[in-house]
Design an enzyme around this catalytic site. Structure first.
Site, PDB file in Angstrom:
ATOM      1  N   SER A 180      48.838 -43.417  52.561  1.00 22.71           N
ATOM      2  CA  SER A 180      47.594 -44.084  52.971  1.00 22.71           C
ATOM      3  C   SER A 180      47.632 -45.584  52.636  1.00 22.71           C
ATOM      4  CB  SER A 180      46.369 -43.402  52.371  1.00 22.71           C
ATOM      5  OG  SER A 180      46.271 -43.673  51.000  1.00 22.71           O
ATOM      6  N   GLU A 238      42.170 -49.403  46.604  1.00 21.12           N
ATOM      7  CA  GLU A 238      43.608 -49.663  46.765  1.00 21.12           C
ATOM      8  C   GLU A 238      43.881 -50.188  48.178  1.00 21.12           C
ATOM      9  OE1 GLU A 238      46.320 -46.516  45.582  1.00 21.12           O
ATOM     10  OE2 GLU A 238      44.899 -45.797  44.097  1.00 21.12           O
ATOM     11  N   ASN A 243      54.075 -53.214  43.604  1.00 20.08           N
ATOM     12  CA  ASN A 243      53.675 -51.808  43.439  1.00 20.08           C
ATOM     13  C   ASN A 243      52.162 -51.743  43.285  1.00 20.08           C
ATOM     14  OD1 ASN A 243      53.909 -48.981  42.868  1.00 20.08           O
ATOM     15  ND2 ASN A 243      53.704 -49.448  40.687  1.00 20.08           N
ATOM     16  N   ASP A 277      55.363 -50.467  35.282  1.00 19.75           N
ATOM     17  CA  ASP A 277      53.954 -50.867  35.417  1.00 19.75           C
ATOM     18  C   ASP A 277      53.564 -52.037  34.508  1.00 19.75           C
ATOM     19  OD1 ASP A 277      53.599 -48.841  37.292  1.00 19.75           O
ATOM     20  OD2 ASP A 277      52.925 -47.386  35.816  1.00 19.75           O
ATOM     21  N   HIS A 302      49.104 -49.401  41.543  1.00 24.09           N
ATOM     22  CA  HIS A 302      48.921 -48.378  40.500  1.00 24.09           C
ATOM     23  C   HIS A 302      47.423 -48.120  40.318  1.00 24.09           C
ATOM     24  CE1 HIS A 302      50.070 -46.081  36.980  1.00 24.09           C
ATOM     25  NE2 HIS A 302      49.050 -46.655  36.340  1.00 24.09           N
TER      26      HIS A 302
HETATM   27  C1  GRF Z   1      48.082 -43.967  45.133  1.00 20.59           C
HETATM   28  O1  GRF Z   1      47.006 -43.646  44.293  1.00 20.59           O
HETATM   29  C2  GRF Z   1      48.948 -44.995  44.456  1.00 20.59           C
HETATM   30  O2  GRF Z   1      48.237 -45.867  43.672  1.00 20.59           O
HETATM   31  C3  GRF Z   1      49.816 -44.129  43.595  1.00 20.59           C
HETATM   32  O3  GRF Z   1      50.072 -42.979  44.364  1.00 20.59           O
HETATM   33  C4  GRF Z   1      49.028 -42.802  45.306  1.00 20.59           C
HETATM   34  C5  GRF Z   1      49.699 -42.812  46.651  1.00 20.59           C
HETATM   35  O4  GRF Z   1      48.827 -42.696  47.700  1.00 20.59           O
HETATM   36  N1  GRF Z   1      50.981 -44.848  43.176  1.00 20.59           N
HETATM   37  P1  GRF Z   1      49.283 -42.938  49.208  1.00 20.59           P
HETATM   38  O5  GRF Z   1      50.602 -42.184  49.410  1.00 20.59           O
HETATM   39  O6  GRF Z   1      49.444 -44.398  49.423  1.00 20.59           O
HETATM   40  O7  GRF Z   1      48.197 -42.330  50.037  1.00 20.59           O
END
Ligand code: GRF
Length: 257
Positions: free
Chosen positions: A16, A177, A110, A148, A112
């Protein structure tokens, strides 16, 4: 055509965040374009999403290699061949080794789901809930060999509400995010575009001894015009220098003979 930073996205799952970047890149003014989406898991649903958006995808299955070094070498070569300038980890569930990260210093980002430096590593949402925190969020950061812990580019905060569980909190963070990642990648891409050494594909191709022929090199038209003007000046100067030198030689010969 404006020059855009060539982005490679690494995924392992639903993708996503990758999709948020794909959407951001549909804006003609966005300073990046996605040239490859790579998954280390053949079944990652994000692969189909990328294909639907017309983005070339690749599966580099870590289980198919004898070890991490061989997997990462293959990954590195794929990124170089695609002239990737910026790597975005988007739900990529593998830790990249220090050797790989150093080759791509300041070129890996990245996302997180916590407000780093709080809760690095696995299950940050569950740990924030268990600690009774009132606030959480997400962080986009530059990847360094320590997990991280790299420089933070963008953070977005969310409240932790009474009755929240891991799912509700994760969903609230995920919404942020999807805003934070395109914002941070814009910052990085603009930074790389300003940086005159941003032409990583030349640097990397030279390092690897790869041929630059047949590579679809995108050139900044201003830089091209500047280079042509410099070449023209140099050619003029050389022409006159040769004429003057030959004239002096002829005159010297006339006087001496
Ligand atoms: C997200 O919460 C990201 O922060 C973490 O893994 C999840 C991945 O979600 N690292 P997606 O595959 O981008 O939907």
């Amino acid at each position: 055509m404006i020059r855009k930073i060539r982005i490679g996205i690494l995924i392992s799952g639903r993708g996503s965040n990758m999709n948020a970047l794909v959407e951001a890149c549909t804006d003609p003014a966005y300073p990046g374009r996605i040239v490859t989406v790579i998954s280390n898991r053949p079944q990652a649903p994000g692969l189909a999403l990328a294909q639907k958006a017309g983005i070339p995808t690749a599966v580099i299955d870590h289980t198919a290699f004898p070890g991490t070094a061989a997997f990462e070498e293959n990954l590195h070569n794929h990124l170089i061949q695609n002239e990737v300038e910026l790597i975005c980890l988007a739900g990529f569930m593998r830790l990249l080794g220090a050797g790989f990260v150093r080759k791509w210093t300041d070129r890996i980002v990245n996302i997180h789901p916590s407000l780093l430096p709080d809760y690095p590593g696995l299950q940050p949402q569950a740990r924030a809930l268990a600690d009774g925190r009132r606030e959480s969020g997400c962080t986009v950061h530059i990847v360094t060999p320590e997990m991280d812990a790299g420089p933070i580019l963008v953070q977005r905060r969310v409240p932790i509400l009474p009755g929240d569980n891991t799912e509700t909190l994760s969903a609230r963070i995920l919404e942020q995010e999807h805003l934070a990642y395109p914002e941070a990648v814009r910052v990085m891409a603009e930074r790389l575009l300003k940086n005159k050494t941003a032409n990583y594909k030349t640097e990397a191709a030279l390092q690897k001894g790869l041929s630059m022929e047949n590579h679809n090199v995108s050139v900044n038209p201003e830089e091209l015009a500047r280079a042509r003007a410099m070449w023209k000046d140099f050619a003029h100067f050389t022409k006159y220098a040769i004429i003057v030198s030959v004239s002096i030689l002829v005159l010297m010969a006339v006087f001496l003979l």
